[in-house]
Write a protein that holds these residues in place. Structure first.
Motif, PDB file in Angstrom:
ATOM      1  N   LEU A 173       4.431 -31.616  16.630  1.00 25.27           N
ATOM      2  CA  LEU A 173       5.633 -30.947  16.122  1.00 25.27           C
ATOM      3  C   LEU A 173       6.789 -31.935  15.968  1.00 25.27           C
ATOM      4  N   ARG A 221       9.466 -24.232  20.663  1.00 20.95           N
ATOM      5  CA  ARG A 221       8.561 -23.813  19.598  1.00 20.95           C
ATOM      6  C   ARG A 221       7.102 -23.831  20.052  1.00 20.95           C
ATOM      7  N   THR A 222       6.750 -24.791  20.881  1.00 25.43           N
ATOM      8  CA  THR A 222       5.395 -24.808  21.429  1.00 25.43           C
ATOM      9  C   THR A 222       5.150 -23.580  22.295  1.00 25.43           C
ATOM     10  N   CYS A 244       4.515 -20.507  20.187  1.00 22.41           N
ATOM     11  CA  CYS A 244       3.146 -20.496  19.673  1.00 22.41           C
ATOM     12  C   CYS A 244       2.185 -19.933  20.716  1.00 22.41           C
ATOM     13  N   TYR A 245       2.305 -20.425  21.939  1.00 29.56           N
ATOM     14  CA  TYR A 245       1.397 -19.987  23.000  1.00 29.56           C
ATOM     15  C   TYR A 245       1.591 -18.502  23.318  1.00 29.56           C
ATOM     16  N   THR A 271       5.473 -25.690  29.257  1.00 32.71           N
ATOM     17  CA  THR A 271       6.102 -26.493  28.208  1.00 32.71           C
ATOM     18  C   THR A 271       7.611 -26.289  28.167  1.00 32.71           C
ATOM     19  N   MET A 300       0.015 -31.071  20.802  1.00 29.56           N
ATOM     20  CA  MET A 300       0.867 -30.168  20.035  1.00 29.56           C
ATOM     21  C   MET A 300       2.343 -30.570  20.055  1.00 29.56           C
ATOM     22  N   PRO A 301       2.946 -30.858  21.221  1.00 28.92           N
ATOM     23  CA  PRO A 301       4.368 -31.252  21.199  1.00 28.92           C
ATOM     24  C   PRO A 301       4.626 -32.491  20.336  1.00 28.92           C
ATOM     25  N   THR A 335      11.126 -28.835  20.629  1.00 26.30           N
ATOM     26  CA  THR A 335       9.664 -28.882  20.640  1.00 26.30           C
ATOM     27  C   THR A 335       9.105 -27.963  21.716  1.00 26.30           C
TER      28      THR A 335
END
Length: 435
Positions: free
Chosen positions: A259, A273-274, A277-278, A171, A255-256, A270
């Motif tokens: 967000l 931040r993604t 999270c992962y 990502t 998810m992207p 994006t």
């Protein structure tokens, strides 16, 4: 509920002694690391589409519903070939299948960066699914062959964090590559990385010589596969696999865009931040898995007790249903990271539970293929259904609520159903067993 005392499973050929004699106790960690990297590359390639979807959608003028269909397209071939590819895996071994599979999906990534229309792009995604079909069968086979029974849960959870690292790396790297170049360059570079892994795997990995040789193994019949569904333990494990896979593919695909929709941030923000999270989810999954294993197995080492870990982790993952209550960055990222971490830990424990409960370890590839075929047939609807939900309601709320409820039910069924060993009986053996 099945009794914990019914799960005294044989260890394949005194595995620990055999591995020591072969001098593989050290090299097996190299094998585990390469499987970890395979998951990183696999999910990095999947993340490439989710982060590229805003630009790709604009280039090909896609609606939210069409984006959902495009996101699910690799699953069309993926779930159809899970079982056949893993049956082949049980026959010829992880070395050949692993190298060919990753080479094929990497070739699909290269082609994806060169397409001129959406029809051509969909064909490359279908080819990607063909290559990725035996991926988790390869991983489960390596763990069954080279991990000691007492460490399989921890090993599997650590390996599965490669999925999250791949999603994070794919990502954030994809976001920067798209910003600096375009989404096509992103696909080409990720494809080249996969080819490099295939070469290393072919040179390094060796199939174990434990038990029967690969060439002497009997083919597994579809009657044996059908009989799997007579096992309550297998059904309990399968329900969990299906449910967690649905949420996994939903988040991986949307998810992207979620967000961007909720926080109104650009593609680079994006991606960052993604990825956070992962990464947080991967670290959390390892910690959660270790703590729960120490608590659950402290007084009773019965393999079936791992189902309590699965149930607890799914309860944690169900907190994804809290997302509609928040509309600012920090709580949204915390909820997503926590739910994902629990989901990974549940996946690792559930996969280890399958390897523990299966009596014939030589069939682990095929059995994994059966679970993946069923779970991915459900998972492929996640991007599509979510696309329709967003199109009709303008929000993601219903998607999160559905997943939350399903995870709670799956956890309860796992605890209630898993207990006795999983046997695959051939024609004739069914009558002798009274089935």
């Amino acid at each position: 509920m099945q009794s914990d005392q019914a799960t005294s499973l044989p260890v394949t050929g005194n595995m620990e002694t055999t591995m020591q004699k072969q001098g593989k106790m050290t090299s097996r960690y190299v094998f585990f690391f390469l499987v970890f990297l395979m998951y990183v590359i696999s999910y990095g390639d999947r993340a490439a589409l989710s982060i590229a979807m805003p630009d790709l959608g604009k280039e090909f003028s896609l609606t939210p519903v069409q984006m959902g269909w495009v996101s699910s397209s690799f699953l069309w071939s993926y779930f159809l070939l899970n079982l056949p590819s893993t049956m082949l895996l049980d026959r010829v071994g992880a070395r050949l299948v692993g190298s060919l599979a990753v080479s094929l999906w990497s070739f699909a990534m290269l082609l994806g960066g060169m397409v001129q229309n959406i029809s051509q792009f969909l064909l490359t995604r279908v080819l990607l699914g063909v290559g990725e079909a035996p991926t988790f069968g390869v991983g489960a086979t390596v763990v069954r062959n080279w991990a000691l029974p007492k460490e399989r849960g921890s090993v599997m959870t650590v390996l599965l964090t490669g999925m999250q690292l791949g999603l994070a790396g794919g990502t954030i790297a994809g976001a920067w590559l798209i910003t600096l170049f375009n989404w096509r360059i992103e696909f080409v570079i990720l494809g080249i990385i996969g080819f490099a892994w295939s070469l290393v795997w072919w040179l390094v990995y060796r199939n174990p010589s434990v038990g029967k040789t690969l060439s002497s193994r009997k083919s597994i019949s579809f009657a044996e596969v059908k009989n799997l569904f007579r096992s309550s333990s297998f059904v309990g494990i399968l329900v969990v696999q299906c449910t967690q896979n649905y949420l996994n593919f939903l988040m991986m695909s949307w998810m992207p865009l979620y967000l961007i929709h909720e926080l109104h941030i650009d593609i680079t923000g994006t991606g960052t931040r993604t990825a956070l999270c992962y990464l947080a989810a991967a670290i959390g999954a390892i910690i959660i898995g270790k703590i729960l294993e120490s608590l659950v197995f402290r007084s009773n080492p019965s393999p079936s007790r791992r189902r309590f870990i699965v149930g607890a982790c799914l309860a944690g993952a169900s907190t994804i249903g809290l997302l509609p209550s928040f509309h600012t960055m920090t709580p949204i990222l915390l909820v997503m990271s926590g739910a994902l971490g629990c989901l990974i830990a549940a996946n690792g424990a559930n996969t280890a539970l399958l390897t523990d409960m299966l009596e014939d370890g030589q069939k682990i590839g095929t059995v994994t293929g059966v679970t993946l075929t069923c779970s991915n047939s459900l998972g492929l609807f996640a991007p599509i259904v979510t696309g329709y939900i967003v199109s009709w309601t303008g929000r993601f709320d219903m998607a999160w609520y559905m997943c939350s409820g399903a995870l709670v039910v799956a956890g309860i069924l796992s605890v209630a159903l898993v207990g006795s060993p999983i046997r695959m009986l051939r024609q004739g053996e069914e009558t002798a067993a009274g089935l």
